[in-house]
Write a protein that holds these residues in place. Structure first.
Motif, PDB file in Angstrom:
ATOM      1  N   ILE A   1      50.095  49.250  56.930  1.00 55.07           N
ATOM      2  CA  ILE A   1      50.577  47.900  56.642  1.00 55.07           C
ATOM      3  C   ILE A   1      50.266  47.524  55.199  1.00 55.07           C
ATOM      4  CG2 ILE A   1      50.358  45.466  57.278  1.00 55.07           C
ATOM      5  CD1 ILE A   1      49.661  46.372  60.091  1.00 55.07           C
ATOM      6  N   ILE A   2      49.180  48.073  54.674  1.00 53.32           N
ATOM      7  CA  ILE A   2      48.743  47.753  53.314  1.00 53.32           C
ATOM      8  C   ILE A   2      48.983  48.966  52.428  1.00 53.32           C
ATOM      9  CG2 ILE A   2      46.813  46.991  51.893  1.00 53.32           C
ATOM     10  CD1 ILE A   2      45.449  46.118  54.561  1.00 53.32           C
ATOM     11  N   ASP A   3      49.924  48.885  51.510  1.00 55.21           N
ATOM     12  CA  ASP A   3      50.172  49.994  50.587  1.00 55.21           C
ATOM     13  C   ASP A   3      49.793  49.653  49.159  1.00 55.21           C
ATOM     14  OD1 ASP A   3      51.247  52.029  52.309  1.00 55.21           O
ATOM     15  OD2 ASP A   3      52.993  50.752  52.561  1.00 55.21           O
ATOM     16  N   ILE A   4      49.861  48.361  48.818  1.00 52.31           N
ATOM     17  CA  ILE A   4      49.541  47.946  47.459  1.00 52.31           C
ATOM     18  C   ILE A   4      49.034  46.509  47.510  1.00 52.31           C
ATOM     19  CG2 ILE A   4      51.914  47.180  46.964  1.00 52.31           C
ATOM     20  CD1 ILE A   4      51.452  48.364  44.110  1.00 52.31           C
ATOM     21  N   LEU A   5      48.039  46.203  46.684  1.00 49.27           N
ATOM     22  CA  LEU A   5      47.438  44.870  46.653  1.00 49.27           C
ATOM     23  C   LEU A   5      47.411  44.355  45.220  1.00 49.27           C
ATOM     24  CD1 LEU A   5      44.292  45.544  48.900  1.00 49.27           C
ATOM     25  CD2 LEU A   5      46.396  44.376  49.613  1.00 49.27           C
TER      26      LEU A   5
ATOM     27  N   ALA B   1      44.248  34.575  41.041  1.00 45.59           N
ATOM     28  CA  ALA B   1      44.555  33.154  41.269  1.00 45.59           C
ATOM     29  C   ALA B   1      44.209  32.712  42.692  1.00 45.59           C
ATOM     30  CB  ALA B   1      46.029  32.868  40.965  1.00 45.59           C
ATOM     31  N   GLY B   2      43.140  33.295  43.257  1.00 44.45           N
ATOM     32  CA  GLY B   2      42.728  32.910  44.597  1.00 44.45           C
ATOM     33  C   GLY B   2      43.628  33.418  45.703  1.00 44.45           C
ATOM     34  N   ARG B   3      44.476  34.390  45.387  1.00 40.98           N
ATOM     35  CA  ARG B   3      45.420  34.929  46.360  1.00 40.98           C
ATOM     36  C   ARG B   3      45.360  36.450  46.378  1.00 40.98           C
ATOM     37  NH1 ARG B   3      48.009  30.864  43.338  1.00 40.98           N
ATOM     38  NH2 ARG B   3      49.192  29.281  44.497  1.00 40.98           N
ATOM     39  N   THR B   4      45.751  37.026  47.513  1.00 45.75           N
ATOM     40  CA  THR B   4      45.922  38.469  47.624  1.00 45.75           C
ATOM     41  C   THR B   4      47.333  38.739  48.129  1.00 45.75           C
ATOM     42  OG1 THR B   4      43.581  38.880  48.093  1.00 45.75           O
ATOM     43  CG2 THR B   4      45.148  40.589  48.740  1.00 45.75           C
ATOM     44  N   LEU B   5      48.117  39.451  47.336  1.00 44.55           N
ATOM     45  CA  LEU B   5      49.472  39.837  47.726  1.00 44.55           C
ATOM     46  C   LEU B   5      49.428  41.222  48.351  1.00 44.55           C
ATOM     47  CD1 LEU B   5      51.400  38.766  44.494  1.00 44.55           C
ATOM     48  CD2 LEU B   5      51.130  37.443  46.612  1.00 44.55           C
ATOM     49  N   ILE B   6      49.983  41.354  49.544  1.00 47.67           N
ATOM     50  CA  ILE B   6      49.928  42.601  50.305  1.00 47.67           C
ATOM     51  C   ILE B   6      51.334  43.185  50.395  1.00 47.67           C
ATOM     52  CG2 ILE B   6      49.314  43.648  52.510  1.00 47.67           C
ATOM     53  CD1 ILE B   6      47.467  41.160  52.927  1.00 47.67           C
TER      54      ILE B   6
END
Length: 222
Positions: free
Chosen positions: A117-121, A125-130
């Motif tokens: 499900i997680i390939d790149i992070l 800015a207080g966020r994590t894009l998955i």
């Protein structure tokens, strides 16, 4: 008659030349690239606690990847946590110009591939894009290119069961990019992963384009 037509066409021709002159002056934003030609280029290997994935991700351990003189870096999966390649400083900071462009890399996996499900992070800015990609091609143990478009629809926000990210989320993260992780751990078994040709492609700011075109117009007016 031919002279009058030529006279009418001259301003159009000059205008076209001015636009081309201005366009040629637009600064080309340099790609940010890791080709690993001479060394590991500042990359690290991080293991992250992914059960569950936190925002920001919890770092369990760090180590230096191996550099191969053939021009790539590599790592083994050595524990039960998720193993990621971690990008160096040149990929971090204000990467606002990369919004809407494509981030890409090449990977080879020695071992079986399982859906992840997680390939790149992208973290900032207080966020994590998955980012979740189709990496099933890795099953054949050959090099493959993967890319992701840096817009909201490409990512989940903050958790694997989180909401769809928005374009505003992606812009905020890219403006303050603190971590960039690429998954090396594609199976529940031990595997060996190689990474090459990581590329971020920023584009010129609209103001730079406008200024260059104005410069072309002024050159013709002189």
């Amino acid at each position: 008659m031919m002279k009058r037509l030529a006279a009418k066409r001259t301003p159009c021709l000059l205008l076209s030349l001015c636009v081309l002159y201005g366009a040629a002056a637009i600064p080309a934003s340099a790609e940010i690239v890791s080709e690993f030609t001479t060394d590991r280029d500042g990359w690290w290997v991080y293991t992250l606690n992914h059960k569950p994935l936190a925002n920001p991700p919890e770092i369990v351990s760090t180590r230096v990847p191996s550099w191969n003189p053939a021009g790539y870096i590599e790592t083994d999966d050595i524990d039960s946590f998720a193993t990621f390649f971690s990008a160096p400083a040149k990929f971090k900071g204000d990467q606002s110009a990369a919004f809407g462009t494509t981030f890409s890399y090449e990977m080879l996996l020695v071992g079986s591939e399982e859906p992840a499900i997680i390939d790149i992070l992208f973290v900032g800015a207080g966020r994590t894009l998955i980012g979740d990609q189709d990496t099933s091609a890795l099953k054949d143990s050959n090099w493959h290119t993967f890319d992701i478009t840096l817009v909201g629809s490409s990512f989940l926000l903050n958790a694997v069961d989180g909401p769809q990210a928005t374009d505003e989320d992606v812009q905020a993260v890219l403006a303050d990019l603190q971590k960039l992780y690429i998954l090396a751990d594609h199976t529940s078994f031990n595997e060996h992963t190689q990474l090459d040709n990581v590329i971020m492609r920023p584009v010129p700011e609209p103001s730079a384009i406008l200024l260059a075109l104005l410069a072309g117009g002024l050159a013709c007016a002189m």
